[in-house]
Design a protein around this motif. Structure first.
Motif, short mmCIF file in Angstrom:
data_model
loop_
_atom_site.label_atom_id
_atom_site.label_comp_id
_atom_site.label_asym_id
_atom_site.label_seq_id
_atom_site.Cartn_x
_atom_site.Cartn_y
_atom_site.Cartn_z
N SER A 25 12.81 4.20 -1.75
CA SER A 25 12.35 4.80 -3.01
C SER A 25 11.61 3.78 -3.86
O SER A 25 10.62 4.10 -4.50
N THR A 26 12.10 2.55 -3.85
CA THR A 26 11.43 1.49 -4.60
C THR A 26 10.05 1.21 -4.03
O THR A 26 9.07 1.08 -4.77
N VAL A 27 9.93 1.16 -2.72
CA VAL A 27 8.64 0.91 -2.08
C VAL A 27 7.67 2.05 -2.39
O VAL A 27 6.50 1.81 -2.72
N ILE A 28 8.15 3.28 -2.31
CA ILE A 28 7.29 4.43 -2.60
C ILE A 28 6.84 4.41 -4.06
O ILE A 28 5.66 4.65 -4.35
N THR A 29 7.76 4.11 -4.96
CA THR A 29 7.42 4.05 -6.39
C THR A 29 6.36 2.98 -6.66
O THR A 29 5.39 3.22 -7.38
N GLU A 30 6.52 1.81 -6.07
CA GLU A 30 5.55 0.74 -6.28
C GLU A 30 4.21 1.06 -5.63
O GLU A 30 3.16 0.72 -6.18
N ALA A 31 4.22 1.72 -4.49
CA ALA A 31 2.96 2.11 -3.84
C ALA A 31 2.20 3.11 -4.71
O ALA A 31 0.98 3.02 -4.86
N ILE A 32 2.92 4.05 -5.31
CA ILE A 32 2.28 5.01 -6.22
C ILE A 32 1.72 4.29 -7.44
O ILE A 32 0.62 4.62 -7.91
N ASN A 33 2.43 3.28 -7.94
CA ASN A 33 1.91 2.49 -9.07
C ASN A 33 0.60 1.79 -8.71
O ASN A 33 -0.34 1.77 -9.51
N VAL A 34 0.54 1.21 -7.52
CA VAL A 34 -0.68 0.51 -7.09
C VAL A 34 -1.84 1.50 -6.94
O VAL A 34 -2.95 1.25 -7.41
N ILE A 35 -1.57 2.63 -6.29
CA ILE A 35 -2.62 3.63 -6.10
C ILE A 35 -3.10 4.17 -7.45
O ILE A 35 -4.32 4.33 -7.67
N SER A 36 -2.18 4.42 -8.36
CA SER A 36 -2.56 4.93 -9.69
C SER A 36 -3.40 3.91 -10.45
O SER A 36 -4.35 4.28 -11.15
N ILE A 38 -5.42 1.67 -9.10
CA ILE A 38 -6.74 1.65 -8.49
C ILE A 38 -7.56 2.86 -8.94
O ILE A 38 -8.74 2.72 -9.29
N VAL A 39 -6.93 4.03 -8.96
CA VAL A 39 -7.63 5.24 -9.41
C VAL A 39 -8.03 5.10 -10.88
O VAL A 39 -9.15 5.48 -11.27
N SER A 40 -7.16 4.54 -11.69
CA SER A 40 -7.47 4.35 -13.11
C SER A 40 -8.64 3.40 -13.31
O SER A 40 -9.52 3.66 -14.13
N VAL A 44 -12.19 4.45 -15.06
CA VAL A 44 -12.74 3.78 -16.23
C VAL A 44 -14.14 3.26 -15.94
O VAL A 44 -15.04 3.36 -16.78
N ASP A 45 -14.34 2.71 -14.75
CA ASP A 45 -15.67 2.22 -14.39
C ASP A 45 -16.68 3.36 -14.26
O ASP A 45 -17.83 3.22 -14.64
N LYS A 46 -16.25 4.48 -13.69
CA LYS A 46 -17.15 5.59 -13.42
C LYS A 46 -17.46 6.40 -14.68
O LYS A 46 -18.61 6.73 -14.95
N VAL A 47 -16.42 6.75 -15.45
CA VAL A 47 -16.57 7.66 -16.59
C VAL A 47 -16.77 6.91 -17.90
O VAL A 47 -17.55 7.34 -18.75
N GLY A 48 -16.07 5.83 -18.07
CA GLY A 48 -16.16 5.07 -19.32
C GLY A 48 -14.92 5.26 -20.18
O GLY A 48 -14.25 6.29 -20.14
#
Length: 66
Positions: A25-36, A38-40, A44-48
């Motif tokens: 669960s910890t690994v999954i939570t941290e992976a979601i944090n990393v992916i989020s 990167i998406v953020s 920010v770069d694309k939309v501003g």
């Protein structure tokens, strides 16, 4: 390393997860944090920043009204 990473398995164990499930669960939570993150950064770069801030303002207002 952030403190929540150190205490996450303990928290999940306290919630009733087994030792292996708490670590997974910890690994999954941290992976979601990393992916989020990167998406953020991409958003920010694309939309501003200003556009995202204005959109967030509208969404927060709607949540408060509801």
């Amino acid at each position: 390393m952030q403190l929540r990473t150190i205490y996450a398995p303990v928290l999940f164990s306290t919630l009733g997860f087994g030792n292996d499930a708490a670590l997974y669960s910890t690994v999954i939570t941290e992976a979601i944090n990393v992916i989020s993150t990167i998406v953020s950064m991409y958003s920010v770069d694309k939309v501003g920043r200003r556009t995202l801030l204005l959109e967030a303002r509208v969404q927060m207002f709607m949540c408060h009204v509801l």
